[in-house]
Motif scaffolding. Structure first.
Motif, short mmCIF file in Angstrom:
data_model
loop_
_atom_site.label_atom_id
_atom_site.label_comp_id
_atom_site.label_asym_id
_atom_site.label_seq_id
_atom_site.Cartn_x
_atom_site.Cartn_y
_atom_site.Cartn_z
N VAL A 145 8.99 7.60 8.89
CA VAL A 145 7.25 7.96 8.82
C VAL A 145 6.00 7.73 8.24
O VAL A 145 5.21 7.80 8.31
CB VAL A 145 7.83 9.55 8.41
N ARG A 146 6.46 6.91 7.09
CA ARG A 146 6.20 6.29 6.28
C ARG A 146 4.84 5.52 7.05
O ARG A 146 3.55 5.01 7.58
CB ARG A 146 5.83 6.13 4.60
N ILE A 147 5.24 4.81 7.69
CA ILE A 147 4.88 3.93 8.70
C ILE A 147 3.72 4.46 9.57
O ILE A 147 2.52 3.79 9.74
CB ILE A 147 6.04 2.55 8.64
N LEU A 148 4.66 4.89 10.48
CA LEU A 148 3.88 5.58 11.40
C LEU A 148 2.80 6.90 11.23
O LEU A 148 1.65 7.15 11.80
CB LEU A 148 5.10 6.82 12.48
N ASP A 149 2.68 7.58 10.19
CA ASP A 149 2.25 8.64 8.87
C ASP A 149 0.48 7.29 9.03
O ASP A 149 -0.68 7.94 9.44
CB ASP A 149 2.27 8.93 8.01
N THR A 150 0.49 6.39 8.47
CA THR A 150 -0.18 5.60 8.34
C THR A 150 -1.08 4.35 9.10
O THR A 150 -2.56 5.29 9.87
CB THR A 150 -0.05 4.21 7.49
N SER A 152 -1.26 6.39 12.28
CA SER A 152 -2.00 7.85 12.65
C SER A 152 -2.70 7.64 11.90
O SER A 152 -4.12 7.90 12.83
CB SER A 152 -0.83 8.79 12.64
N GLU A 153 -2.60 7.59 10.78
CA GLU A 153 -4.18 7.88 10.19
C GLU A 153 -5.30 6.80 10.41
O GLU A 153 -6.84 7.38 10.62
CB GLU A 153 -4.12 8.09 8.18
N LEU A 154 -4.87 5.35 10.67
CA LEU A 154 -5.57 3.81 10.76
C LEU A 154 -6.52 4.51 12.37
O LEU A 154 -7.26 4.08 12.83
CB LEU A 154 -5.09 2.49 10.46
N GLU A 155 -5.36 5.20 13.11
CA GLU A 155 -6.14 4.83 14.67
C GLU A 155 -6.71 6.13 14.52
O GLU A 155 -7.94 6.59 14.85
CB GLU A 155 -4.38 5.26 15.59
N ALA A 156 -6.11 7.46 14.24
CA ALA A 156 -8.03 8.24 13.96
C ALA A 156 -9.07 8.06 13.88
O ALA A 156 -10.17 8.03 13.88
CB ALA A 156 -7.04 9.68 13.45
N GLU A 157 -8.92 7.22 12.56
CA GLU A 157 -9.85 6.75 11.94
C GLU A 157 -10.58 5.48 12.88
O GLU A 157 -12.06 6.26 12.76
CB GLU A 157 -9.73 6.00 10.70
N LEU A 158 -10.52 4.58 13.88
CA LEU A 158 -10.92 4.43 14.62
C LEU A 158 -11.42 4.65 14.97
O LEU A 158 -12.55 4.70 16.47
CB LEU A 158 -9.45 3.17 14.56
N GLU A 159 -10.23 6.24 16.08
CA GLU A 159 -10.96 6.23 17.48
C GLU A 159 -12.49 7.27 16.93
O GLU A 159 -12.97 7.40 17.58
CB GLU A 159 -9.90 7.97 17.81
N GLU A 379 -12.35 1.26 25.17
CA GLU A 379 -11.32 0.42 23.94
C GLU A 379 -10.78 1.53 23.29
O GLU A 379 -9.38 1.35 22.67
CB GLU A 379 -12.69 -0.29 22.99
N ILE A 380 -11.28 2.60 24.00
CA ILE A 380 -10.23 4.14 22.86
C ILE A 380 -9.27 4.34 23.03
O ILE A 380 -8.30 4.40 22.69
CB ILE A 380 -11.63 5.17 22.96
N ALA A 381 -8.79 3.88 24.66
CA ALA A 381 -8.21 4.17 25.71
C ALA A 381 -7.06 2.65 24.77
O ALA A 381 -5.65 3.10 25.02
CB ALA A 381 -8.26 4.30 27.10
N ALA A 382 -7.12 1.69 24.90
CA ALA A 382 -6.72 0.38 23.82
C ALA A 382 -5.77 0.36 23.27
O ALA A 382 -5.31 0.95 22.96
CB ALA A 382 -7.46 -0.60 24.93
N ARG A 383 -6.93 1.38 22.07
CA ARG A 383 -6.33 2.02 20.82
C ARG A 383 -5.20 2.35 20.78
O ARG A 383 -4.25 2.54 19.94
CB ARG A 383 -7.50 2.34 20.15
N ARG A 384 -5.70 3.89 21.73
CA ARG A 384 -4.38 5.10 21.54
C ARG A 384 -2.86 3.70 22.58
O ARG A 384 -1.66 4.66 22.28
CB ARG A 384 -4.99 6.13 22.69
#
Length: 402
Positions: A145-150, A152-159, A379-384
């Motif tokens: 959960v810790r890893i995936l939360d991190t 998720s946050e990075l992916e959300a910021e980049l997105e 690029e957004i689709a690739a990040r997801r």
């Protein structure tokens, strides 16, 4: 992944236990929300938050699993919430499984592909209860959960950064489009001023659409006659499809018998279609066709003559959306435009070389903004996809023990 490997070696060296979902949660039904007053408690359906109500059905943490509709649209909630009868909520055994871990794991199972009905996508408790869940010891779950939360946050910021850039590009495109298509009055500041002065020193003509394009309506074959629609091969457009902008294919097809039964006519590729009527904000939207097709009666088809570039007309009418809605008859839900309004609607008509140069520039901008295969949307689709790949890999335990 070495930290996870170390934890597995420490806590479950012989493999990770697998349990049916029924052993780690109780799946519970939602309830109707119509009797609730307004408040601050989110009410969830399968599509997400529907409204805010005055009291909760339950308190989180919980994983919400759609029963009908968008089956893969899972939600993780904390605090008070209400769910309607199109979505299940879960009472989770926190001694066995971390609620957030369960949410992440269920995302990897692609529950949206487990449809149990032939019509509206549906899911049942009996099927869900048998779904197998990898349940490693809680320290491993917490690390995942810790890893995936991190992640998720990075992916959300980049997105968010990419979406902000896309919004900026879209604004830039609209500003350039409006500048290029502002062909009234003093043209000294126009990006193509030199070209315009050379080709039309007296200024740009303004003409009604009906002078440079044939304007037609369409029609709808009877829905009560199956053979008008069964095995149809003739592309048939409705008003909702103009939102695509550039129309490459039709969502619906009619048969030759259906075509012959009504007054719809074929329009050639390169025509422009305008929504005369429609629900919400459909009215006044415009598209350009890249196929030979026919339409329903809520679309006006404009077939350009030799003086008008159809793509120029398409781009120009995009700038006229608010004006077209203003002149349409009726209120926000009824009424609409009509063929005579379209025929008499005036447009600037520069010489064809100017039209073609404007189209060339705007097509390049349009591709950068809207084409999912290039630029920022890709690029957004690739990040997801990248995030989903690492999430699935992290939650893919080998050598599972039942």
């Amino acid at each position: 992944m070495s930290r996870i490997d170390d934890l597995i070696a420490e806590f479950c060296p012989d493999g990770v236990t697998v349990r049916p979902l029924s052993e780690v949660v109780q799946i519970r039904n939602g309830k109707d929300h119509k009797s609730l007053s307004d408040g601050d408690v989110p009410v969830y359906g399968s599509g997400g938050i529907m409204r805010l109500a005055d009291r909760p059905l339950a308190h989180g943490p919980s994983v919400l699993i759609p029963r009908k509709g968008s089956l893969g649209n899972l939600f993780y909630v904390e605090g008070p919430f209400w769910v309607v009868d199109t979505i299940f909520w879960t009472s989770i055994n926190g001694g066995l499984i971390s609620p957030k871990y369960l949410y992440y794991f269920l995302l990897t199972l692609r529950l949206g592909e487990m449809n149990q009905a032939g019509g509206v996508p549906s899911q049942t408790q009996s099927v869900l209860n048998k779904v197998l869940v990898a349940v490693p010891p809680l320290p491993i779950q917490e690390e995942i959960v810790r890893i995936l939360d991190t992640f998720s946050e990075l992916e959300a910021e980049l997105e968010a950064e990419l979406e902000a850039e896309l919004e900026a590009r879209t604004t830039q495109y609209e500003e350039n489009r409006n500048r290029l298509l502002d062909l009234h009055g003093d043209l000294d500041a126009h990006p193509l001023a030199a070209m315009i002065r050379e080709l039309c020193p007296e200024g740009v003509d303004v003409v009604p659409i009906g002078r440079v394009a044939e304007v037609r309506s369409g029609a709808t074959p009877s829905k009560a006659v199956p053979e008008f629609w069964r095995d149809g091969t003739i592309p048939w457009l409705n008003s909702g499809e103009v939102n695509k902008g550039t129309i490459l294919a039709a969502e619906n097809h009619i048969s030759q018998a259906g075509y012959d039964s009504c007054s719809t006519t074929m329009i050639p590729a390169g025509s422009v279609v305008l929504a005369l009527a429609g629900q919400g904000k459909t009215r006044g939207t415009v598209g350009r066709t890249r196929l030979n097709c026919c339409t329903n009666q809520s679309l006006a088809s404009m077939i350009p003559n030799e003086k008008l570039n159809g793509d120029f007309l398409y781009f120009y009418l995009q700038t006229q959306y608010m004006r077209l809605r203003e002149i349409s008859s009726g209120d926000g839900t009824r009424g609409g435009l009509n063929l005579e309004m379209v025929r008499t609607y005036t447009i600037p008509l520069p010489p064809l070389p100017v039209q073609e140069e404007i189209v060339r520039i705007l097509d390049a901008f349009d591709a950068l903004v809207t084409d999912i295969s290039i630029g920022l949307p890709a690029e957004i689709a690739a990040r997801r996809k990248q995030y989903e790949y690492y999430r699935d890999k992290l939650l893919n335990f080998e050598g599972l023990a039942a």
